[in-house]
Motif scaffolding. Structure first.
Motif, PDB file in Angstrom:
ATOM      1  N   VAL A  51      43.898  38.726  36.677  1.00 42.91           N
ATOM      2  CA  VAL A  51      44.900  37.773  37.154  1.00 42.91           C
ATOM      3  C   VAL A  51      45.995  37.647  36.109  1.00 42.91           C
ATOM      4  O   VAL A  51      45.727  37.345  34.938  1.00 42.91           O
ATOM      5  CB  VAL A  51      44.262  36.390  37.431  1.00 42.91           C
ATOM      6  CG1 VAL A  51      45.330  35.404  37.876  1.00 42.91           C
ATOM      7  CG2 VAL A  51      43.166  36.503  38.472  1.00 42.91           C
ATOM      8  N   GLU A  52      47.235  37.930  36.527  1.00 42.21           N
ATOM      9  CA  GLU A  52      48.394  37.858  35.630  1.00 42.21           C
ATOM     10  C   GLU A  52      48.167  38.657  34.356  1.00 42.21           C
ATOM     11  O   GLU A  52      48.480  38.218  33.250  1.00 42.21           O
ATOM     12  CB  GLU A  52      48.722  36.395  35.300  1.00 42.21           C
ATOM     13  CG  GLU A  52      49.133  35.587  36.520  1.00 42.21           C
ATOM     14  CD  GLU A  52      49.478  34.151  36.166  1.00 42.21           C
ATOM     15  OE1 GLU A  52      49.227  33.749  35.004  1.00 42.21           O
ATOM     16  OE2 GLU A  52      50.002  33.442  37.039  1.00 42.21           O
ATOM     17  N   GLY A  53      47.591  39.851  34.544  1.00 41.97           N
ATOM     18  CA  GLY A  53      47.387  40.745  33.414  1.00 41.97           C
ATOM     19  C   GLY A  53      46.145  40.463  32.588  1.00 41.97           C
ATOM     20  O   GLY A  53      45.830  41.228  31.666  1.00 41.97           O
ATOM     21  N   LYS A  54      45.407  39.389  32.910  1.00 44.57           N
ATOM     22  CA  LYS A  54      44.194  39.060  32.164  1.00 44.57           C
ATOM     23  C   LYS A  54      42.960  39.563  32.898  1.00 44.57           C
ATOM     24  O   LYS A  54      42.674  39.150  34.018  1.00 44.57           O
ATOM     25  CB  LYS A  54      44.087  37.546  31.951  1.00 44.57           C
ATOM     26  CG  LYS A  54      42.874  37.151  31.117  1.00 44.57           C
ATOM     27  CD  LYS A  54      42.811  35.648  30.901  1.00 44.57           C
ATOM     28  CE  LYS A  54      41.588  35.263  30.063  1.00 44.57           C
ATOM     29  NZ  LYS A  54      41.499  33.805  29.848  1.00 44.57           N
ATOM     30  N   ASP A  55      42.225  40.462  32.268  1.00 41.29           N
ATOM     31  CA  ASP A  55      41.006  41.027  32.836  1.00 41.29           C
ATOM     32  C   ASP A  55      39.845  40.057  32.615  1.00 41.29           C
ATOM     33  O   ASP A  55      39.471  39.771  31.483  1.00 41.29           O
ATOM     34  CB  ASP A  55      40.709  42.373  32.167  1.00 41.29           C
ATOM     35  CG  ASP A  55      39.549  43.123  32.819  1.00 41.29           C
ATOM     36  OD1 ASP A  55      38.742  42.491  33.516  1.00 41.29           O
ATOM     37  OD2 ASP A  55      39.451  44.343  32.606  1.00 41.29           O
ATOM     38  N   ARG A  56      39.274  39.560  33.727  1.00 42.54           N
ATOM     39  CA  ARG A  56      38.202  38.569  33.634  1.00 42.54           C
ATOM     40  C   ARG A  56      36.818  39.192  33.806  1.00 42.54           C
ATOM     41  O   ARG A  56      35.860  38.493  34.153  1.00 42.54           O
ATOM     42  CB  ARG A  56      38.406  37.485  34.699  1.00 42.54           C
ATOM     43  CG  ARG A  56      39.712  36.706  34.564  1.00 42.54           C
ATOM     44  CD  ARG A  56      39.818  35.668  35.645  1.00 42.54           C
ATOM     45  NE  ARG A  56      39.843  36.290  36.981  1.00 42.54           N
ATOM     46  CZ  ARG A  56      39.456  35.691  38.098  1.00 42.54           C
ATOM     47  NH1 ARG A  56      38.955  34.457  38.052  1.00 42.54           N
ATOM     48  NH2 ARG A  56      39.530  36.313  39.261  1.00 42.54           N
ATOM     49  N   THR A  57      36.696  40.504  33.560  1.00 44.17           N
ATOM     50  CA  THR A  57      35.388  41.161  33.673  1.00 44.17           C
ATOM     51  C   THR A  57      34.364  40.436  32.802  1.00 44.17           C
ATOM     52  O   THR A  57      34.602  40.174  31.627  1.00 44.17           O
ATOM     53  CB  THR A  57      35.483  42.635  33.248  1.00 44.17           C
ATOM     54  OG1 THR A  57      36.367  43.317  34.143  1.00 44.17           O
ATOM     55  CG2 THR A  57      34.121  43.301  33.294  1.00 44.17           C
ATOM     56  N   TRP A  58      33.225  40.134  33.379  1.00 39.06           N
ATOM     57  CA  TRP A  58      32.166  39.372  32.715  1.00 39.06           C
ATOM     58  C   TRP A  58      31.653  40.125  31.492  1.00 39.06           C
ATOM     59  O   TRP A  58      31.410  41.334  31.532  1.00 39.06           O
ATOM     60  CB  TRP A  58      31.035  39.145  33.709  1.00 39.06           C
ATOM     61  CG  TRP A  58      29.884  38.336  33.215  1.00 39.06           C
ATOM     62  CD1 TRP A  58      29.925  37.243  32.414  1.00 39.06           C
ATOM     63  CD2 TRP A  58      28.501  38.566  33.527  1.00 39.06           C
ATOM     64  NE1 TRP A  58      28.652  36.761  32.195  1.00 39.06           N
ATOM     65  CE2 TRP A  58      27.755  37.552  32.869  1.00 39.06           C
ATOM     66  CE3 TRP A  58      27.828  39.503  34.301  1.00 39.06           C
ATOM     67  CZ2 TRP A  58      26.376  37.473  32.957  1.00 39.06           C
ATOM     68  CZ3 TRP A  58      26.454  39.430  34.396  1.00 39.06           C
ATOM     69  CH2 TRP A  58      25.733  38.423  33.729  1.00 39.06           C
ATOM     70  N   GLU A  59      31.482  39.390  30.403  1.00 41.78           N
ATOM     71  CA  GLU A  59      30.990  40.000  29.171  1.00 41.78           C
ATOM     72  C   GLU A  59      29.541  40.464  29.290  1.00 41.78           C
ATOM     73  O   GLU A  59      29.053  41.253  28.475  1.00 41.78           O
ATOM     74  CB  GLU A  59      31.120  39.025  28.001  1.00 41.78           C
ATOM     75  CG  GLU A  59      30.317  37.751  28.170  1.00 41.78           C
ATOM     76  CD  GLU A  59      30.517  36.766  27.024  1.00 41.78           C
ATOM     77  OE1 GLU A  59      29.736  35.786  26.943  1.00 41.78           O
ATOM     78  OE2 GLU A  59      31.442  36.971  26.222  1.00 41.78           O
ATOM     79  N   GLY A  60      28.852  40.016  30.340  1.00 43.83           N
ATOM     80  CA  GLY A  60      27.480  40.449  30.569  1.00 43.83           C
ATOM     81  C   GLY A  60      27.374  41.795  31.279  1.00 43.83           C
ATOM     82  O   GLY A  60      26.274  42.320  31.464  1.00 43.83           O
TER      83      GLY A  60
END
Length: 288
Positions: A51-60
């Motif tokens: 979202v808006e260039g921020k990758d929110r892929t889970w660190e798990g």
């Protein structure tokens, strides 16, 4: 309390703990590509994970730098889920329909399948003649036919060759060329299988040319082109503005579907984009 009753309670506790623990097959094991991967950039953008260039892929998530490692990991793990290129899909894993639409060339062409990205070749301003000739082959009729035969959608606009046809024609007689000349191509592990088929056919036409393909990832391939370490880059994402300013040039050669895959024993066969997004951002961690 009798010993038998105590033993039964202990056994019940062990079974309960095992069935509810982190290692049971109900726990989702999402497998993602590494940061900088063109496949990951496209997947996170198309699913709303980014979202808006921020990758929110889970660190798990389990992270890997190879398409084929994703496939192997899902094949070996009943609780795993991953994503790969349609052209690299094998029968060892199961593809998942998205919003009721199966991943197929037909559904990419008719616009129904939602996870579609382009395969690109990347050059800089100082592209050599051998590289230009190979790119013209890829974008010509024979190259487009190979692309379609490999299960991708060729780009109609590339019927016109990528470089000026008035340039010197390739010499096909290797006896007049002395040592074989080398073209180095680096980048996306998703584009590489298609590029290998294109290269094999081209080297049959041009026995004076040797094509070396290095699977390094989209970002690394683009960097290699800009630094002069290779003549052609492979990318499954679009160029950034910074890369364009440095002189990178991108040509789309095919459209490809990104396929969500699970283990064949997993009963899941259809998901919504929201469900996929929740899994890869860590909001949903169990299959049930």
């Amino acid at each position: 309390m009798k010993k038998s009753a105590i033993a039964a309670l202990i056994m019940l506790f062990i079974i309960s703990a095992t069935s509810c623990g982190d290692n049971d097959t109900d726990r989702i094991n999402p497998i993602s590509r590494e940061a900088g991967s063109g496949t990951r950039d496209a997947f996170t953008s198309l699913t709303g994970i980014a979202v808006e260039g921020k990758d929110r892929t889970w660190e798990g998530c389990e992270i890997t730098s190879s398409t084929f490692v994703v496939i192997k990991s899902v094949e070996d793990d009943q609780s795993a889920i991953g994503y790969v290129s349609l052209g690299t899909l094998t029968g060892d894993v199961k593809s998942v329909s998205i919003n009721g639409v199966s991943p197929s060339v037909e559904n990419i062409k008719n616009g129904k399948y939602p996870l579609v990205r382009d395969f690109n070749i990347v050059t800089s301003g100082d592209t050599g003649q051998d590289e230009k000739d190979f790119i013209n082959f890829i974008c010509g009729d024979e190259g487009r036919l190979i692309i379609e035969q490999q299960g991708y959608v060729s780009k109609e606009e590339n019927l016109q060759q990528s470089f000026d046809n008035t340039e010197e024609k390739p010499v096909k007689d290797h006896q007049t060329q002395g040592e074989k000349r080398r073209i180095v191509i680096a980048g996306s592990t998703s584009v590489a299988p298609l590029m290998e088929v294109l290269a094999e056919t081209y080297m049959e036409i041009r026995p004076d040319i040797v094509i070396e393909i290095q699977q390094t990832g989209s970002g690394a391939g683009i960097t290699s082109v800009l630094e002069g370490a290779c003549g052609i880059g492979m990318s499954s994402r679009e160029l950034t503005e910074e890369e364009k300013k440095k002189g990178a040039r991108s040509t789309s050669i095919a459209s490809d579907g990104i396929v969500v895959i699970v283990n064949p024993k997993n009963p899941a066969d259809n998901m919504s984009l929201e469900q996929i997004r929740d899994i890869f951002t860590g909001k949903t961690v169990r299959w049930r």
